[in-house]
Design an enzyme around this catalytic site. Structure first.
Site, PDB file in Angstrom:
ATOM      1  N   HIS A 137     -50.387  17.502  25.154  1.00 14.27           N
ATOM      2  CA  HIS A 137     -50.719  19.065  24.872  1.00 14.27           C
ATOM      3  C   HIS A 137     -49.621  19.736  25.834  1.00 14.27           C
ATOM      4  CE1 HIS A 137     -53.039  23.005  25.418  1.00 14.27           C
ATOM      5  NE2 HIS A 137     -52.619  22.473  26.694  1.00 14.27           N
ATOM      6  N   HIS A 142     -46.557  23.437  25.231  1.00 13.35           N
ATOM      7  CA  HIS A 142     -46.364  24.297  26.196  1.00 13.35           C
ATOM      8  C   HIS A 142     -44.737  24.566  26.349  1.00 13.35           C
ATOM      9  CE1 HIS A 142     -50.297  26.223  27.686  1.00 13.35           C
ATOM     10  NE2 HIS A 142     -50.765  25.060  27.813  1.00 13.35           N
ATOM     11  N   GLU A 183     -52.667  29.921  25.406  1.00 16.99           N
ATOM     12  CA  GLU A 183     -53.291  28.911  24.601  1.00 16.99           C
ATOM     13  C   GLU A 183     -53.699  28.936  23.134  1.00 16.99           C
ATOM     14  OE1 GLU A 183     -53.529  25.999  25.994  1.00 16.99           O
ATOM     15  OE2 GLU A 183     -53.236  26.269  28.168  1.00 16.99           O
ATOM     16  N   SER A 202     -50.580  22.115  19.736  1.00 19.38           N
ATOM     17  CA  SER A 202     -50.879  20.597  20.063  1.00 19.38           C
ATOM     18  C   SER A 202     -51.975  20.128  19.461  1.00 19.38           C
ATOM     19  CB  SER A 202     -51.020  20.368  21.494  1.00 19.38           C
ATOM     20  OG  SER A 202     -52.034  21.026  21.977  1.00 19.38           O
TER      21      SER A 202
HETATM   22  N1  HBI Z   1     -54.618  22.391  35.604  1.00 18.39           N
HETATM   23  N2  HBI Z   1     -53.204  20.884  34.796  1.00 18.39           N
HETATM   24  C1  HBI Z   1     -53.762  22.042  34.753  1.00 18.39           C
HETATM   25  N3  HBI Z   1     -53.524  22.805  33.605  1.00 18.39           N
HETATM   26  C2  HBI Z   1     -54.047  24.017  33.379  1.00 18.39           C
HETATM   27  O1  HBI Z   1     -53.979  24.346  32.402  1.00 18.39           O
HETATM   28  C3  HBI Z   1     -55.134  24.318  34.072  1.00 18.39           C
HETATM   29  C4  HBI Z   1     -55.273  23.760  35.477  1.00 18.39           C
HETATM   30  N4  HBI Z   1     -56.015  24.242  36.484  1.00 18.39           N
HETATM   31  C5  HBI Z   1     -56.629  25.319  36.119  1.00 18.39           C
HETATM   32  C6  HBI Z   1     -56.477  26.133  34.973  1.00 18.39           C
HETATM   33  N5  HBI Z   1     -55.790  25.562  34.181  1.00 18.39           N
HETATM   34  C7  HBI Z   1     -56.960  27.091  34.257  1.00 18.39           C
HETATM   35  O2  HBI Z   1     -58.863  27.101  34.742  1.00 18.39           O
HETATM   36  C8  HBI Z   1     -56.745  28.487  34.886  1.00 18.39           C
HETATM   37  O3  HBI Z   1     -55.785  29.056  34.085  1.00 18.39           O
HETATM   38  C9  HBI Z   1     -57.883  29.722  35.133  1.00 18.39           C
HETATM   39 FE    FE Z   2     -52.632  24.232  28.133  1.00 16.62          FE
END
Ligand code: HBI
Ligand code: FE
Length: 296
Positions: A137, A142, A183, A202
């Site tokens: 993913h 990304h 996303e 993804s």
């Molecule tokens: N941690 N590794 C990872 N990837 C994410 O996309 C991610 C995260 N922690 C918090 C989060 N996304 C979301 O809840 C925030 O964008 C609000």
């Molecule tokens: Fe993501």
């Protein structure tokens, strides 16, 4: 009231469940040398399946980013090699994390142009669905877009904005902007719709659903409308928001959200599949998929 299946945390699992980190920033070594042949094989299966699907569905910027990076079918990419190319192009790096990390850790990384990527890869029996973001993913979805200067700045701005939104207690509203752009965003290109969101790019099934299926609504992106819209974490989206081009995101990166948060306090939230009279509808969904999912 919010249904339990919408936006608890973003990828559906809580980082608090994970073991405490060794480093304060939650990064770990990717340990690229230690991936097994079976793990590289899972990557290959996912990569090949997705690469067949994306011509004519992914946007040009995604395809160009992918071509310029050391990402191929045969191996899980090495974050050091990805970072070398990204750094020269947009000043980003990829750092390894065990999975979901706490919001403020995530935002700190983004604000410093470090993209936290899951180190692990999903198991062969969960090719189509997993709760935490894995290396497929994060890297396949990304990283190609981070080669684009507009996305590069936009995601950094989201990191900075996330830290502020947390202090204001408005993270849920800002997170919807990320959700429906980075996303699950679609854009207009070559007279049709193209994917730029990593959650779609993804996912085999959601790439088909978002572009080809009559079920979901496709609505012209409107910032305040999006900030009020709940999203689904356990199924395909019921509405996708469409930007004219990536430049539209650049404007968002410059906005001061504080007055918008205030204004939105007086307005109700919008359900994932709900349409409003003022929506710039590109296509009205049949709602068939969400309806049959509810019936199950
Ligand atoms: N941690 N590794 C990872 N990837 C994410 O996309 C991610 C995260 N922690 C918090 C989060 N996304 C979301 O809840 C925030 O964008 C609000
Ligand atoms: Fe993501």
């Amino acid at each position: 009231m919010q249904s339990p299946s919408t936006e608890s945390t973003k990828h559906g699992a809580a980082a608090a469940d994970a073991a405490p980190p060794q480093r304060a920033d939650w990064t770990i070594d990717q340990g690229w040398e230690h991936y097994s042949a079976a793990e590289h094989a899972v990557w290959k299966t996912l990569f090949e399946r997705q690469t067949r699907l994306l011509p004519g569905r992914a946007c040009d910027e995604f395809v160009h980013g992918m071509q310029a990076l050391p990402i191929g079918a045969d191996q899980i990419p090495d974050f050091r090699r990805l970072s070398d190319v990204l750094m020269k192009t947009t000043g980003w790096q990829v750092v390894a994390v065990p999975g979901l990390v706490p919001d403020e850790v995530f935002f700190e990384h983004l604000a410093h142009r470090r993209f936290p990527s899951g180190q692990f890869i999903r198991r062969p029996e969960e090719l189509d669905y997993l709760e935490e973001p894995d290396v497929f993913h994060d890297v396949f979805g990304h990283v190609p877009m981070l080669m684009n200067p507009v996305i590069a700045d936009f995601i950094q701005a989201y990191g900075e904005g996330g830290l502020k939104a947390q202090r204001l207690g408005k993270l849920h509203q800002l997170a919807r902007v990320y959700w429906y752009t980075v996303e699950f965003g679609l854009l207009q290109q070559h007279g049709g719709l193209r994917i730029y969101g990593a959650g779609i790019a993804s996912s085999y099934a959601e790439s088909l659903f978002a572009i080809d299926d009559p079920s979901p609504n496709r609505i012209g992106f409107d910032l305040e409308r999006v900030m009020r819209t709940l999203y689904r974490i356990d199924d395909f989206q019921e509405s996708y928001f469409v930007i004219r081009d990536l430049e539209e995101l650049l404007e968002l990166a410059r906005i001061d959200f504080a007055p918008i948060y205030q204004r939105l306090e007086r307005l109700p939230e919008i359900q994932p599949g709900q349409l409003l009279p003022g929506d710039a509808l590109i296509s009205r969904g049949t709602g068939r998929h969400a309806g049959s999912a509810r019936a199950r």
